[in-house]
Design an enzyme around this catalytic site. Sequence first.
Site, PDB file in Angstrom:
ATOM      1  N   GLY A 107       0.836  -1.203   0.000  1.00 18.17           N
ATOM      2  CA  GLY A 107       0.000   0.000   0.000  1.00 18.17           C
ATOM      3  C   GLY A 107       0.865   1.246   0.000  1.00 18.17           C
ATOM      4  CG  ASP A 153       1.880 -10.112   6.448  1.00 13.84           C
ATOM      5  OD1 ASP A 153       2.104 -10.420   7.630  1.00 13.84           O
ATOM      6  OD2 ASP A 153       0.906  -9.438   6.080  1.00 13.84           O
ATOM      7  N   GLY A 196      -0.793 -13.109   8.195  1.00 13.32           N
ATOM      8  CA  GLY A 196      -0.681 -13.419   6.763  1.00 13.32           C
ATOM      9  C   GLY A 196      -2.060 -13.526   6.142  1.00 13.32           C
ATOM     10  NE  ARG A 280      -7.770 -25.490  26.810  1.00 12.65           N
ATOM     11  CZ  ARG A 280      -7.464 -25.397  28.099  1.00 12.65           C
ATOM     12  NH1 ARG A 280      -6.678 -24.425  28.511  1.00 12.65           N
ATOM     13  NH2 ARG A 280      -7.949 -26.252  28.959  1.00 12.65           N
TER      14      ARG A 280
END
Length: 760
Positions: A107, A153, A196, A280
Amino acid sequence: MTVRLGILTSGGDAQGMNAAVRSAVRAALDRGAEVYGIYEGFQGMIEGGSLIRPLNWDSVGGVLQQGGTILGTARSPAFLCREGRKAAVRNLLLQRINRLVVIGGDGSLTGAHILRQEWASLMDELVADGKLEPSVATEYNFLAIAGLVGSIDNDMCGTDITIGADSALHRITEALDAITSTAASHQRAFVVEVMGHHCGYLALMGALASGADFTLIPESPPNLDEWEEKMCSILRTGRAVGRRDSIVVMAEGAQDRHGNSITSAYVKQVLTQYLEEDVRVTVLGHVQRGGSPSAYDRVLATLLGAAAAEAVLSAKPEDEAVLIGIQNNKIVHQPLIECVEQTHRVNTCIRECDFEEALQFRGKAFRDSFRILRTLIRANPHPPTPSKRRLRVAIMTGGAPAPGMNATVRAAVRLLVDNGHIPLGVKRGLRGLINDDIHELNWMSVNGWAPTGGSELGSSRKHPQGTELYTAARVLEKHQVDAIVMIGGWAGYQAIHRLYEERHSFPAFNIPLLCIPASINNNLPGSELSIGADTALNSIMEVVDKIKQSAVAFNRCFIVEVMGRYCGYLALMSAIATGAERVYLHEEGVTLKDLEWDIDLLKKGFQQGKRLGLMIRNEAANSFYTTPFIAALFDEEGGDLFEVRQSILGHLQQGGNPTPFDRILAARLAWEAVRRIEEMALRRQAKSYAEVDAVCLGIQEGDVKATPLYMIPRLMNVELQRPHEQWWMELRPVARMLAQPGPGYFRQTESGGAGVAQTA
Ligand code: ATP
């Protein structure tokens, strides 16, 4: 005309951004440019005023080890509009800035590209509005941009890895190691969600590094519609064969083959229902962005930052905006917009469920890692194919222990067993071979080995001599060994080379011989990197970070001695990662003149307010100018100005759990070893073998390659135990430039500047 460079960080923060800022700022100052920090990303550019202010050499001192970004970052909706960008152009030109280094995700880099495209028209509008002098518009008629990808990422095309991804992987692997031990204690299942949205890099590599049981990534959803059943059956079988923990690692953007999102809550629900176990969920969240950057990120960001400053300062009006990245271990410049567009194409592929294309875009290393992971996470191996010959492969470790040796053995054993072969573990390297200390290994005997340091098989520096060669040959015949894999350092390589040389006398040695580089020294032939070096580098860096903190309190200079024998890799890389001002290498030598020069610089620095001195010395840099000698000399010469302490780091450098980088490298090299052993065996069956069935594997330009064993003596300086060619020697100018301001800096500061860097 004043050359002014602006630098900003934008979008999500990533560890290593500060290292990039430091290096770009200092490289630009070194070239005589003036540098302005643009605070709070594009928002700071729009608001201007005190958010755009000058940076000097010391403004970026002491930031290498800090996570986040000292410049601040923000997401700026106003920059999405032309009016916002017009205000930004005005503020940049008020400070006469028309060269930018932008560090951010896709971006931010898109925003930078648009700003460059609109630069001329926005200036025209500002002139027409009376907000800009026409002469300024004429003088600054172009905007030069260099983009660096700061994003945990690793989701950007144009670079093999982004700044921050390795550090995030450190956080993920630490968390997964910790979760694995508690999961195993309670025999629980855990679903661990990592960051991600469109990119499964962190989930894939985290799973590969930690030995997880199942993984879900956006680029390659499970094949079947009934993937839930498959996942549960893998975990159930794992339990049946003795796995005490069940870990599913998933990317936050995981989806099924039809593009429906898979959430961690849904995976928990499925596991609870079908496994009837306590399940979990751990969402790692922003922990992944935090903390001090890893050694790899610090070095990468430093090199990219310096290259970005260089690119932007030498740019001509007609030059496109560039993205500076790393590919195959080389710094590369590419058209920024092409990288951004390609990144968007991958995201579209994933959204439109074109997974084959998406995987293609991710590159070979990603695809190979995914293939390896799919074998390693199996609960049970494939049963052997009756018609296929089962090879008996001896695996051993040799030389000093290197973190990652166990991960390599584990991967090699599992990959061999899955291909129907029989791995034989040799205890304590060549010593075990001579003593017939050899045992069959199976799928579960290496369970849990990936995260452990040291060598479970045991290692030795044994070099077979005289009758020992005969004994070793008999043992190989007795166990009907078809191939040997040596995972080791120089002593291990030498031992295997000895067997190779004796092939004419002992037919038992005439089998495929493979060496895998595992040494913290990174001094092995045929590989740019060896398993264990990254872990050692991180261990050194962590200790030196602490030493630096302690030194500041007392106006101290530290001489830190690191391992490497005659190879300066660890010394140079740790100097770059910690911001040391001087590194002493055997490759360069150390003279009395050098030491006098260093004392002078230290004295000037401490006189002008410096609080810390840091020199890193390779253990074998010079046999006369030892660490105690240098420390005593500097202490005496420093008088009341500064104290000197030495720190010899010693064996802590060989220990510790391997870093994710080393574990992943281990898996890649083991995979290639098994592939080659099968290929060599087939060639032997066809009686077409040649000397190439004795090789050392390694990473060369980003890929796994093999170098014939007979070339070792030609590639190595055997006496000094290091390769003749060492790629990392090229990095010395950057290390030198960042340590002390050069003549360019003095030229642009009227008084000659501070004279000496006050901070690292
Ligand atoms: P991350 O990978 O962490 O999300 P990013 O750089 O992709 O980082 P974004 O929020 O997408 O983060 O972008 C950061 C800023 O860049 C935005 O807030 C906006 O100011 C600017 N920007 C993004 N896209 C554009 C665009 N198409 N045109 C102009 N500016 C943009």
